[in-house]
Scaffold this motif. Structure first.
Motif, PDB file in Angstrom:
ATOM      1  N   ARG A   1       0.693  -1.421   0.126  1.00  0.00           N
ATOM      2  CA  ARG A   1      -0.011  -0.082  -0.057  1.00  0.00           C
ATOM      3  C   ARG A   1       1.090   1.162   0.025  1.00  0.00           C
ATOM      4  O   ARG A   1       2.049   1.016   0.261  1.00  0.00           O
TER       5      ARG A   1
ATOM      6  N   GLU B   1       1.140   4.179  -4.594  1.00  0.00           N
ATOM      7  CA  GLU B   1       0.270   4.355  -5.739  1.00  0.00           C
ATOM      8  C   GLU B   1       0.911   4.769  -6.949  1.00  0.00           C
ATOM      9  O   GLU B   1       0.967   4.343  -8.062  1.00  0.00           O
ATOM     10  N   LYS B   2       2.085   5.649  -6.883  1.00  0.00           N
ATOM     11  CA  LYS B   2       2.871   6.085  -7.867  1.00  0.00           C
ATOM     12  C   LYS B   2       3.614   4.880  -8.519  1.00  0.00           C
ATOM     13  O   LYS B   2       3.482   4.798  -9.773  1.00  0.00           O
TER      14      LYS B   2
ATOM     15  N   GLN C   1     -10.364  16.770 -14.747  1.00  0.00           N
ATOM     16  CA  GLN C   1     -11.879  17.093 -14.659  1.00  0.00           C
ATOM     17  C   GLN C   1     -12.828  16.419 -15.624  1.00  0.00           C
ATOM     18  O   GLN C   1     -13.765  16.073 -15.371  1.00  0.00           O
ATOM     19  N   TYR C   2     -12.443  16.358 -16.823  1.00  0.00           N
ATOM     20  CA  TYR C   2     -12.961  15.690 -17.760  1.00  0.00           C
ATOM     21  C   TYR C   2     -13.405  14.271 -17.602  1.00  0.00           C
ATOM     22  O   TYR C   2     -14.547  13.773 -17.509  1.00  0.00           O
TER      23      TYR C   2
ATOM     24  N   ARG D   1     -13.423  12.731 -14.530  1.00  0.00           N
ATOM     25  CA  ARG D   1     -14.235  12.802 -13.117  1.00  0.00           C
ATOM     26  C   ARG D   1     -15.651  12.926 -13.667  1.00  0.00           C
ATOM     27  O   ARG D   1     -16.701  12.578 -13.258  1.00  0.00           O
TER      28      ARG D   1
ATOM     29  N   LYS E   1     -15.749   1.001 -10.962  1.00  0.00           N
ATOM     30  CA  LYS E   1     -15.197   0.980  -9.575  1.00  0.00           C
ATOM     31  C   LYS E   1     -14.067   1.889  -9.632  1.00  0.00           C
ATOM     32  O   LYS E   1     -13.160   1.822 -10.519  1.00  0.00           O
ATOM     33  N   THR E   2     -14.168   2.711  -8.648  1.00  0.00           N
ATOM     34  CA  THR E   2     -12.853   3.402  -8.592  1.00  0.00           C
ATOM     35  C   THR E   2     -11.646   2.904  -7.719  1.00  0.00           C
ATOM     36  O   THR E   2     -12.048   2.146  -6.761  1.00  0.00           O
TER      37      THR E   2
ATOM     38  N   SER F   1      -8.889   4.087  -6.064  1.00  0.00           N
ATOM     39  CA  SER F   1      -8.275   5.384  -5.338  1.00  0.00           C
ATOM     40  C   SER F   1      -7.060   5.789  -5.621  1.00  0.00           C
ATOM     41  O   SER F   1      -6.070   5.046  -5.550  1.00  0.00           O
ATOM     42  N   GLY F   2      -6.912   6.767  -6.036  1.00  0.00           N
ATOM     43  CA  GLY F   2      -5.506   7.271  -6.423  1.00  0.00           C
ATOM     44  C   GLY F   2      -4.941   6.823  -7.766  1.00  0.00           C
ATOM     45  O   GLY F   2      -3.657   7.217  -8.183  1.00  0.00           O
TER      46      GLY F   2
ATOM     47  N   TYR G   1      -9.407   3.480 -12.846  1.00  0.00           N
ATOM     48  CA  TYR G   1     -11.077   2.936 -12.742  1.00  0.00           C
ATOM     49  C   TYR G   1     -10.688   1.452 -13.232  1.00  0.00           C
ATOM     50  O   TYR G   1      -9.935   1.127 -13.756  1.00  0.00           O
TER      51      TYR G   1
END
Lengths: 229, 343
Positions: free
Chosen positions: A82, A85-86, A191-192, A194, A215-216, A218-219, A222
């Motif tokens: 965990r 993410e990067k 923003q597009y 999302r 499903k998202t 996170s970070g 999808y």
């Protein structure tokens, strides 16, 4: 015929757990605890799928992914801690198919292995229709149906859903989606993405705060889930 | 009243120092012939030292000035005047100040260290308790399942749900601890991006049990507006708020979560029913390790709401707890700093 999975993991206990589990679920496996050994095994045994830990003792798992992608499209599932993410995004952008974080549940891992193998098989014989839960896409006409009715979508929504349907049960990074749906140069226009994910959810999800398709992760991005069969 | 008394006890060392100064003045006056001016000067440092070891810079400055004034007025020629003929004595005054300053700074460092140690100890205590509670649930429940081969499916499923929930609780606590360390280091950079609260909720809800999700939570969220903030931290914010509401709500009552966008701010409101709550205590619930009294049986470190506060502050917003007739409502306001331009 049993499928062969190559495990690249230097943590002995995790490796053992993976070997036992895979055997239990009718897979053959071979394993390597380093990058170099893994490349050798890959070339000599041509496995059907790879599970790669990102933090290897003799180097970065990402380099292995890069090397393998130069020669092959074999599915790769990344194992990672965990807070990485990067690293995960980098690995996915380099061509890994999916990821799973430690500590992981065996069921989740198996689901991802099966999804990756199924996708590989599908790519080899493309059928007329893509089916996913109550969604259906006709590849010839490009029309998308939901519960038997044709969905009314704006052009971008349509492109986005089409991309999702062609890459189901796979983690897609924000960058990948933006690049494939909006085009090169739009990789950072979050923003597009999302906005359109939100409007698309309103059209296909029963409850958009508890999505069952989009499903998202996170970070990261999808995942379009089709387990609702 | 109580507060005043406490303040008095806390600052009583100043009065001690004043008393010492008075005694010194008396002694110096009586034995002025036998004590040289140098010795008189040196004993005037004693009150400064007494005050300085308490690490209060203002008090040190005050007592240093007082000592210097007494010393100057009574002993330095010309006597009984504030003027100084020999400028060497000015150096003496400066040395008074330097001594006071050095001791005060050192004492301050020591004080913070002691405080940090106390905090660390209570943290360890809380963590071990909070991790052990869900762990014992997991351990006990697993043993129960292992010992009963013929358990019926429904019971087994319920028990597995308990295990699942306990492990999620442990996971959240660990995340919170890691985040709390991160949030309290001063140089944290938010990773701003466009956030969709509905999307965030989707991620948050995955970490709660099915029952909590389906039966106990009522969500109201308005149509899409994107918010410019740190996605991961906002996810953590909503998780903690929900976790807190579930923990302290009366059993089997609904939690209400509302997220509304206004022109200049986003308002997040979360309400849970609970027993009557003392309004005075609500102010403190965002402090680290603070928990409302008589909640000792509920597992929780009080760290969750402290993190909420840090996250809200980092986004330039406000968080407060409001007592409603039959429960608590936590209200968050986040200012909108940037508007999304859409296609």
């Amino acid at each position: 015929m049993k499928q062969l999975i190559l495990i690249v993991e230097d943590d002995l206990s995790v490796k053992k757990l993976l070997e036992i589990t895979l055997k239990e679920y009718q897979f053959n496996s071979i394993s390597s605890d380093g990058k170099k050994g893994a490349m050798m095994l890959f070339l000599t045994h041509t496995p059907d799928l790879l599970i790669v830990d990102l933090g290897l003792s003799d180097g970065d798992g990402k380099e292995l992914i890069e090397q393998i992608r130069e020669v092959s499209k074999t599915p790769i599932i990344v194992l990672s801690a965990r807070h990485d993410e990067k690293e995960i995004i980098a690995a996915l952008d380099l061509g890994a198919d999916d990821y799973i974080t430690k500590p992981f549940s065996i069921n989740e891992l198996l689901a991802r292995i099966r999804a990756a193998l199924r996708r590989k098989a599908q790519e080899e014989n493309i059928s007329q229709n893509v089916l996913c839960g109550e969604l259906e896409m006709n590849l010839a006409s490009r029309d998308i149906f939901f519960k038997g009715e044709k969905l009314k979508l704006t052009p971008i929504e349509h492109e986005l859903l089409k991309y999702f349907l062609l890459h189901t049960n796979k983690t897609l990074t924000h960058k990948q989606i933006l690049k494939e749906v909006w085009g090169v140069g739009y990789q950072n226009e979050m923003q597009y993405l999302r906005t359109y994910v939100n409007t698309l959810r309103k059209k296909i999800e029963e409850d958009s705060t508890r999505p069952s398709y989009i499903k998202t992760e996170s970070g990261i991005g999808y995942r379009f889930s089709c387990n609702k069969e | 009243m109580n507060q005043k008394k406490k303040n008095y006890i806390k600052h009583s060392y100043i009065f001690k120092a004043l008393a010492v100064l008075a005694i010194i003045t008396l002694i110096s006056h009586l034995f002025r012939e036998h004590l040289d001016i140098i010795n008189i000067g040196l004993i005037h440092i004693i009150p400064v030292v007494i005050v300085a070891i308490h690490g209060n810079m203002k008090a040190t400055i005050f007592i240093t000035a007082l000592s210097v004034i007494f010393f100057n007025f009574l002993y330095i020629p010309p006597l009984y005047s504030f003027s100084v003929h020999n400028e060497l004595y000015l150096w003496s005054f400066i040395i008074f100040a330097v001594v006071g300053w050095i001791i005060t700074v050192q004492a301050k460092n020591l004080h913070t260290q002691t405080k940090q140690n106390e905090l660390r100890e209570s943290l360890l205590h809380i963590i071990s308790h909070d991790l052990r509670t869900p762990l014992s649930t997991i351990h006990g429940t697993i043993n129960l399942i292992l010992a009963n081969d013929n358990m019926d499916k429904k019971d087994r499923k319920n028990l597995l749900e308990d295990i699942n929930y306990a492990s999620l609780r442990m996971k959240r606590l660990i995340t919170n601890l890691l985040d709390s360390a991160r949030l309290h280091s001063d140089d944290i950079d938010l990773e701003y991006e466009w956030c969709d609260f509905e999307d965030i909720l989707g991620v948050v809800l995955k970490d709660f049990s099915q029952k909590q999700n389906d039966e106990l939570l009522a969500i109201e969220i308005d149509d899409l507006s994107l918010f410019w903030g740190d996605n991961i931290l906002l996810t953590q914010l909503i998780t903690n708020l929900l976790d807190n509401a579930f923990k302290y709500s009366k059993s089997d009552t609904k939690i209400e979560l509302k997220i509304v966008h206004f022109t200049s701010l986003v308002k997040i409101e979360i309400f849970n029913q609970s027993e009557h709550i003392d309004k005075d205590k609500l102010k403190n619930i965002f402090d680290k390790f603070y928990r409302l009294e008589d909640t000792n049986d509920i597992s929780g470190s009080g760290i969750g709401l402290a993190i909420c506060k840090s996250i809200v502050k980092l986004h330039g917003g406000e968080i407060k707890a409001v007592a409603r007739d039959n429960g608590i409502s936590i209200e968050v306001e986040l200012p909108i700093t940037k508007k999304a331009t859409l296609l």
